[in-house]
Design a protein around this motif. Structure first.
Motif, PDB file in Angstrom:
ATOM      1  N   THR A  23       0.752  -1.192  -0.001  1.00 30.75           N
ATOM      2  CA  THR A  23      -0.072  -0.069   0.232  1.00 30.75           C
ATOM      3  C   THR A  23       1.002   1.334   0.052  1.00 30.75           C
ATOM      4  OG1 THR A  23       0.033   0.150   2.463  1.00 30.75           O
ATOM      5  CG2 THR A  23      -2.058  -1.118   1.379  1.00 30.75           C
ATOM      6  N   VAL A  24       0.328   2.366  -0.286  1.00 33.34           N
ATOM      7  CA  VAL A  24       0.833   3.636  -0.301  1.00 33.34           C
ATOM      8  C   VAL A  24      -0.226   4.847  -0.347  1.00 33.34           C
ATOM      9  CG1 VAL A  24       0.987   3.843  -2.838  1.00 33.34           C
ATOM     10  CG2 VAL A  24       2.791   5.054  -1.311  1.00 33.34           C
ATOM     11  N   PRO A  25      -0.003   5.952   0.664  1.00 35.29           N
ATOM     12  CA  PRO A  25      -1.193   6.976   0.261  1.00 35.29           C
ATOM     13  C   PRO A  25      -0.659   7.480  -1.229  1.00 35.29           C
ATOM     14  CG  PRO A  25       0.186   7.005   2.504  1.00 35.29           C
ATOM     15  CD  PRO A  25       0.891   6.032   1.713  1.00 35.29           C
ATOM     16  N   LEU A  26      -1.858   7.976  -1.812  1.00 34.08           N
ATOM     17  CA  LEU A  26      -1.592   8.429  -2.892  1.00 34.08           C
ATOM     18  C   LEU A  26      -0.869   9.582  -3.102  1.00 34.08           C
ATOM     19  CD1 LEU A  26      -5.221   7.801  -4.732  1.00 34.08           C
ATOM     20  CD2 LEU A  26      -2.842   6.642  -5.224  1.00 34.08           C
TER      21      LEU A  26
ATOM     22  N   TRP B 193      -9.959   2.990  -1.399  1.00 34.11           N
ATOM     23  CA  TRP B 193      -8.730   2.176  -2.201  1.00 34.11           C
ATOM     24  C   TRP B 193      -8.581   2.318  -3.669  1.00 34.11           C
ATOM     25  CZ3 TRP B 193      -4.696   1.164   0.898  1.00 34.11           C
ATOM     26  CH2 TRP B 193      -4.876   0.755   2.248  1.00 34.11           C
ATOM     27  N   LEU B 194      -7.434   2.701  -4.151  1.00 36.75           N
ATOM     28  CA  LEU B 194      -7.395   2.309  -5.629  1.00 36.75           C
ATOM     29  C   LEU B 194      -6.555   1.082  -5.690  1.00 36.75           C
ATOM     30  CD1 LEU B 194      -6.914   3.347  -8.665  1.00 36.75           C
ATOM     31  CD2 LEU B 194      -4.762   4.518  -7.750  1.00 36.75           C
TER      32      LEU B 194
ATOM     33  N   PHE C 299       5.300   2.385  -2.521  1.00 44.44           N
ATOM     34  CA  PHE C 299       4.783   1.213  -1.733  1.00 44.44           C
ATOM     35  C   PHE C 299       5.312   0.260  -0.699  1.00 44.44           C
ATOM     36  CE2 PHE C 299       2.319   1.818  -5.548  1.00 44.44           C
ATOM     37  CZ  PHE C 299       1.048   1.517  -5.321  1.00 44.44           C
ATOM     38  N   THR C 300       4.847  -0.087   0.245  1.00 45.27           N
ATOM     39  CA  THR C 300       5.321  -0.633   1.543  1.00 45.27           C
ATOM     40  C   THR C 300       4.378  -1.986   1.669  1.00 45.27           C
ATOM     41  OG1 THR C 300       4.527   0.326   3.111  1.00 45.27           O
ATOM     42  CG2 THR C 300       6.942   0.885   2.447  1.00 45.27           C
ATOM     43  N   THR C 301       4.952  -3.142   2.374  1.00 45.28           N
ATOM     44  CA  THR C 301       4.054  -4.281   2.677  1.00 45.28           C
ATOM     45  C   THR C 301       3.266  -3.958   3.725  1.00 45.28           C
ATOM     46  OG1 THR C 301       6.024  -5.825   1.676  1.00 45.28           O
ATOM     47  CG2 THR C 301       4.179  -6.716   3.041  1.00 45.28           C
ATOM     48  N   HIS C 302       1.955  -4.355   3.595  1.00 47.67           N
ATOM     49  CA  HIS C 302       0.762  -3.788   4.525  1.00 47.67           C
ATOM     50  C   HIS C 302       0.735  -5.274   5.370  1.00 47.67           C
ATOM     51  CE1 HIS C 302      -3.547  -3.817   6.211  1.00 47.67           C
ATOM     52  NE2 HIS C 302      -3.135  -2.423   6.257  1.00 47.67           N
ATOM     53  N   HIS C 303       0.500  -6.500   4.563  1.00 42.59           N
ATOM     54  CA  HIS C 303       0.426  -7.853   5.080  1.00 42.59           C
ATOM     55  C   HIS C 303       0.822  -8.750   3.961  1.00 42.59           C
ATOM     56  CE1 HIS C 303      -3.618  -7.489   3.690  1.00 42.59           C
ATOM     57  NE2 HIS C 303      -3.606  -8.562   3.386  1.00 42.59           N
ATOM     58  N   THR C 304       0.808 -10.034   4.252  1.00 50.09           N
ATOM     59  CA  THR C 304       1.311 -11.100   3.215  1.00 50.09           C
ATOM     60  C   THR C 304      -0.002 -11.942   2.997  1.00 50.09           C
ATOM     61  OG1 THR C 304       2.395 -12.593   4.494  1.00 50.09           O
ATOM     62  CG2 THR C 304       3.487 -10.844   3.649  1.00 50.09           C
TER      63      THR C 304
END
Length: 320
Positions: A170-173, A249-250, A306-311
């Motif tokens: 995820t990433v904030p736009l 969410w996009l 982008f960073t990992t939110h979860h897997t």
């Protein structure tokens, strides 16, 4: 030492930055591993991206995420992702979702075990297996981690296997770096409300066919755009964007550039075009799903913030 499987995860690196009185001087860096090559590693830190030559690395290892998302946050994002990739055949098992799309993609053909299945866990797994068997499909279960770890443990005990780890990023736009200035004559990124035949042909090549159920998955979303870039009369880059999750969410999917057109920044341009559309539609954050082993794509997304939110793991039932 680090491996390609660590790309997309949080790491700490101790590097040698000099020598004083015959002793090495060290500096530590903490952040997400964006790229790992034979010569250097790239880390996204709170202070920005840094490149560390491998020759300077004294010690490096993966560390736990800075803060795990709450269970509610994982559930909300998984629900938004389900809205963005809607299987045509669906059922519920309590709060769990059962989904089928003629076998087209694991996401659209797996159970999503979040919430209460309204029965003991072993009975819930039995019900999932029966539902897919009635459709003549193999049973798959998509287990977001660590939220669905108890489900994963039950599947382990039954001999279920796992497909490769997928990173939900995820990433904030507002945090996506601005698009680089376009060069004169660069082909534009076109956004359409429906996929063109050329767009569908690229999707079919990437996903090993395109049954009728796939068209439903791709188009049955209220807010959706299909990005495409032509070089002359040949379509060379595509992407898909959706806005779901109560408009927050996009979702980005099927970002693809043909081999002959790679290393020209087309994937970034497609993502920027879809991000601009998503922001105009009211979305505030973007998400995507990428296999951990796809290090090139993980590096691209890391460069965009982008960073990992979860897997998650897609679990596969053993043969009957």
């Amino acid at each position: 030492m680090l491996r390609q499987q660590d790309v997309g995860h949080r790491i700490v690196v101790r590097r040698i930055v000099g020598i004083r009185e015959g002793r090495p001087l060290f500096s530590d860096a903490l952040g997400e591993l964006v790229e790992l090559s034979e010569t250097h590693l790239t880390i996204a830190t709170a202070q920005g991206r840094i490149e560390v030559p491998v020759a300077e690395v004294h010690r490096a290892k993966r560390v736990p995420p800075a803060r795990r998302p709450t269970a509610a946050a994982v559930v909300a994002l998984e629900r938004a992702a389900d809205e963005a990739w809607p299987a045509p055949t669906r059922a519920r098992l309590g709060d769990w979702l059962l989904r089928s799309a003629d076998g087209w993609t694991g996401r659209a053909n797996s159970a999503l075990p979040v919430g209460d299945p309204d029965r003991p866990l072993p009975a819930a797994i039995d019900a999932v297996v029966r539902w897919y068997a009635d459709l003549g499909r193999p049973a798959l279960v998509n287990t977001p981690l660590p939220l669905a770890a108890p489900v994963g443990a039950e599947l382990d005990a039954r001999g279920w296997t796992s497909r490769p780890t997928v990173l939900v990023q995820t990433v904030p736009l507002s945090a996506i770096p601005p698009a680089p200035a376009g060069s004169a004559g660069a082909p534009p990124v076109e956004l359409a409300t429906a996929p063109s035949p050329d767009w569908l042909a690229i999707a079919a090549g990437r996903k090993n066919g395109l049954p009728d159920a796939a068209r439903h998955v791709l188009t049955a979303v209220d807010q959706v755009r299909f990005a495409q870039v032509y070089a002359g009369d040949r379509l060379v880059a595509v992407g898909r964007g959706t806005v779901t999750g109560a408009g927050r969410w996009l979702g980005l999917s099927l970002i693809e550039v043909l081999p002959e057109a790679r290393r020209q920044g087309l994937a970034r341009r497609v993502i920027h075009a879809l991000a601009d559309w998503g922001a105009a539609a009211g979305a505030t954050d973007a998400f995507l799903q990428v296999e951990q082993r796809n290090t090139g794509a993980v590096a691209l997304y890391g460069a965009l913030g982008f960073t990992t939110h979860h897997t998650y793991l897609t679990r596969v039932a053993p043969p009957a």
